[in-house]
Structures are given as structure tokens and as C-alpha cells.
Design an enzyme around this catalytic site. Structure first.
Site, PDB file in Angstrom:
ATOM      1  N   ASN A  75       0.872  -1.182   0.000  1.00  0.00           N
ATOM      2  CA  ASN A  75       0.000   0.000   0.000  1.00  0.00           C
ATOM      3  C   ASN A  75       0.904   1.226   0.000  1.00  0.00           C
ATOM      4  OD1 ASN A  75      -1.821   2.033   0.527  1.00  0.00           O
ATOM      5  ND2 ASN A  75      -2.311   1.362   2.623  1.00  0.00           N
ATOM      6  N   LYS A  88       0.135   4.277  -0.356  1.00  0.00           N
ATOM      7  CA  LYS A  88      -0.503   5.486   0.189  1.00  0.00           C
ATOM      8  C   LYS A  88      -0.258   6.678  -0.750  1.00  0.00           C
ATOM      9  CE  LYS A  88      -0.243   3.407   4.707  1.00  0.00           C
ATOM     10  NZ  LYS A  88      -0.106   3.535   6.137  1.00  0.00           N
ATOM     11  N   HIS A 137      -9.615   1.283   4.787  1.00  0.00           N
ATOM     12  CA  HIS A 137      -8.343   1.425   5.501  1.00  0.00           C
ATOM     13  C   HIS A 137      -8.563   2.363   6.696  1.00  0.00           C
ATOM     14  CE1 HIS A 137      -4.254   2.669   6.429  1.00  0.00           C
ATOM     15  NE2 HIS A 137      -3.873   1.550   5.840  1.00  0.00           N
ATOM     16  N   GLU A 151      -5.482  -4.716  10.738  1.00  0.00           N
ATOM     17  CA  GLU A 151      -4.445  -3.704  10.931  1.00  0.00           C
ATOM     18  C   GLU A 151      -4.704  -2.940  12.220  1.00  0.00           C
ATOM     19  OE1 GLU A 151      -2.419  -2.582   7.031  1.00  0.00           O
ATOM     20  OE2 GLU A 151      -4.200  -1.352   7.164  1.00  0.00           O
ATOM     21  N   GLY A 188       2.493   2.428  10.775  1.00  0.00           N
ATOM     22  CA  GLY A 188       3.466   3.503  10.600  1.00  0.00           C
ATOM     23  C   GLY A 188       4.172   3.911  11.880  1.00  0.00           C
ATOM     24  N   SER A 244       3.346  -1.968  10.374  1.00  0.00           N
ATOM     25  CA  SER A 244       4.802  -2.026  10.530  1.00  0.00           C
ATOM     26  C   SER A 244       5.397  -3.392  10.173  1.00  0.00           C
ATOM     27  CB  SER A 244       5.200  -1.621  11.953  1.00  0.00           C
ATOM     28  OG  SER A 244       4.772  -0.291  12.216  1.00  0.00           O
TER      29      SER A 244
HETATM   30  P1  PGA Z   1       2.768   0.432   7.689  1.00  0.00           P
HETATM   31  O1  PGA Z   1       1.317   0.638   7.041  1.00  0.00           O
HETATM   32  O2  PGA Z   1       3.315  -0.872   7.133  1.00  0.00           O
HETATM   33  O3  PGA Z   1       3.572   1.629   7.248  1.00  0.00           O
HETATM   34  O4  PGA Z   1       2.596   0.352   9.159  1.00  0.00           O
HETATM   35  C1  PGA Z   1       0.435  -0.426   6.873  1.00  0.00           C
HETATM   36  C2  PGA Z   1      -0.862   0.050   6.268  1.00  0.00           C
HETATM   37  O5  PGA Z   1      -1.332   1.126   6.643  1.00  0.00           O
HETATM   38  O6  PGA Z   1      -1.473  -0.628   5.409  1.00  0.00           O
END
Ligand code: PGA
Length: 257
Positions: A10, A12, A100, A172, A178, A217
Site C-alpha cells: 500500500n 498510500k 483502511h 491492521e 506507521g 509495521s
Molecule cells: P505500515 O502501514 O506498514 O507503514 O505500518 C500499513 C498500512 O497502513 O497498510
């Protein structure tokens, strides 16, 4: 039942279409044809990159699947700034992330809207990746189970079992997105197991084939232990998917662990 893992990147709001082309070319160069036999791989660039990436994937006959990050539930109409599933389908998009936590928390998306989006994605012949997960406060208040159960039951409401069996759910935990904090493999398994149980209670057999990803993460270092859990069938990767080398290591988690 054997479920083929799905590792999804993803992106983003990162990468313009030039950067996105380079990313996908690099990723495809690193991955081998055999990698796709073991794992399905999807990338989810911003809307403005989709057409370019579609062209690259098709002209180079890559096995990487194209994904989107969001959609609207109506086919067309006066919805300024929105993109319909019919438009995504025309770009040969395979997977659409729906609900999401950033959409829910920052843009006020509700469970009812998530449900409409899931249905629209399915109607257009694509696969939704429906996200769920609790905040840090909900976790502390021991409300994880309740929150996730509600999100699953409302998000998939009105769907038939055979359809639910084909979709993807991403667990998630919001506190892990993040932040560098990851749920322990045991904690992630416990919620993914609960998701499968929730699906079993309402949709029976579908619970055996539905794929459940973990996200939050995920990195090449923690992926093998997460993927070893019986109810985790893949990963939804944010930050680490922006580096093709690291993302390829995650796809090849079997070699790392
Ligand atoms: P991240 O994001 O791996 O940066 O924690 C995961 C997501 O939001 O799908």
C-alpha cells in the site's frame, strides 16, 4: 485448507507516475517467476499512477497484480473527486483496499460506507481487501474483539458465503500502522483467529478460504514469524513497500525466516 498468501504493498500518497513505473520495474526485476507460484503480490499506487502501471505490467507480462487504495460505491455521477469501481475495473485492477483505517479515521468513512464499497468492488469483478482494526485506546479498554467483530459483520453484511470466501480481510491494529510497533505474532494470530471465527459463525465454509492479512509495521524481519501463524495469510505493507528490495524480501519471507 491451503490458502495462497497475498502480500500487498500500500503505497498510500507516495510516488508520482514516473517514480511508480521505476518502482514496479525494479520489483519485477528482483522477483522470480517461482516467487509468484508461492505468493500473490499486489501493488496499490495512487490513482494517478494506475494507468501507467497497468501499461507496464501488461507490456512486460509481469505477474504483479494491480491494486487501488479506495473507490466510490456508485458507478458514476456527481461525486467530485471520487473514482468508481467501473473505472478501476477498466484499468484491470484486481484488488481494491476498502475501509483502511486512514480512510475511516481521517476521512470519516463509516462501516455502512465500507459495506457499500465492498459490494461495489465485488460487482465490478474485483477483490476487496477490507481493513479492520482497533485504536490504542480501544485495545487498552479491551475492546479489540468487539470493534473488529462489528467491523467484519457490518462490512460484509448482506454478502453470500461463496462471495465472502473469495475476499481478503486485513487486520491492521491502528496503533501499529506507521509506528514501528508491531503486534506480536501471538496477538496478531489471536485477532486473525477471531476474524475467521466471526466469519465462520455467519458464513460457514467461507471462513476456510477467506484470506486474512496482517498489517502494521510489517518488515522483512518480523514477517516470517507473523506468516507462520495459522490464520495469517499475507501482509498489507505500507512504509516497507516503498523500498523494492525490502518489499521483495517480505514477499520472499520464507527465505528470511
Ligand atoms: P505500515 O502501514 O506498514 O507503514 O505500518 C500499513 C498500512 O497502513 O497498510
Amino acid at each position: 485448507m491451503e490458502r495462497k498468501p497475498l502480500i500487498s504493498g500500500n503505497w498510500k500518497m507516495h510516488h508520482n507516475h514516473f517514480e511508480a513505473i521505476q518502482m514496479v520495474q525494479k520489483l519485477s526485476y528482483i522477483l522470480n517467476p517461482q516467487d509468484y507460484e508461492k505468493v500473490d503480490v499486489s501493488v496499490h499506487p495512487p490513482f494517478t499512477d494506475l494507468r501507467s502501471i497497468q501499461t507496464v505490467i501488461e507490456s512486460d507480462q509481469m505477474s504483479i497484480k494491480l491494486g487501488a487504495q479506495n473507490c466510490h460505491w456508485e458507478e458514476k455521477g456527481a461525486f467530485t473527486g471520487e473514482v468508481s469501481t467501473a473505472m478501476l475495473e477498466k484499468l484491470n485492477v484486481s484488488f481494491v483496499i476498502v475501509g483502511h483505517s486512514e480512510r475511516r479515521e481521517l476521512f470519516g468513512e463509516t462501516d455502512a460506507e465500507v459495506n457499500k464499497k465492498v459490494k461495489a468492488v465485488l460487482k465490478s469483478g474485483m477483490t476487496p481487501i477490507m481493513c479492520c482494526g482497533e485504536t490504542a485506546e480501544e485495545r487498552e479498554a479491551q475492546k479489540t474483539e468487539e470493534k473488529v467483530k462489528t467491523q467484519i459483520e457490518s462490512g460484509l453484511s448482506g454478502l453470500k458465503g461463496e462471495v465472502v470466501g473469495e475476499i481478503v480481510v486485513a487486520y491492521e491494529p491502528i496503533w501499529a500502522i506507521g509506528t514501528g510497533l508491531t503486534a506480536t505474532p501471538e496477538d496478531a494470530q489471536s485477532v486473525c483467529g477471531l476474524i475467521r471465527e466471526t466469519i465462520k459463525a455467519k458464513w460457514g465454509q467461507a471462513s476456510e478460504s477467506v484470506r486474512i492479512q496482517y498489517g502494521g509495521s510489517v518488515k522483512s524481519g518480523n514477517c516470517p514469524d507473523l506468516m507462520r501463524q495459522p490464520d495469517i495469510d499475507g501482509a498489507l505493507v505500507g512504509g516497507a513497500s516503498l523500498d523494492p528490495d525490502e518489499f521483495a524480501r517480505i514477499v520472499n519471507y520464507r527465505l528470511v525466516g
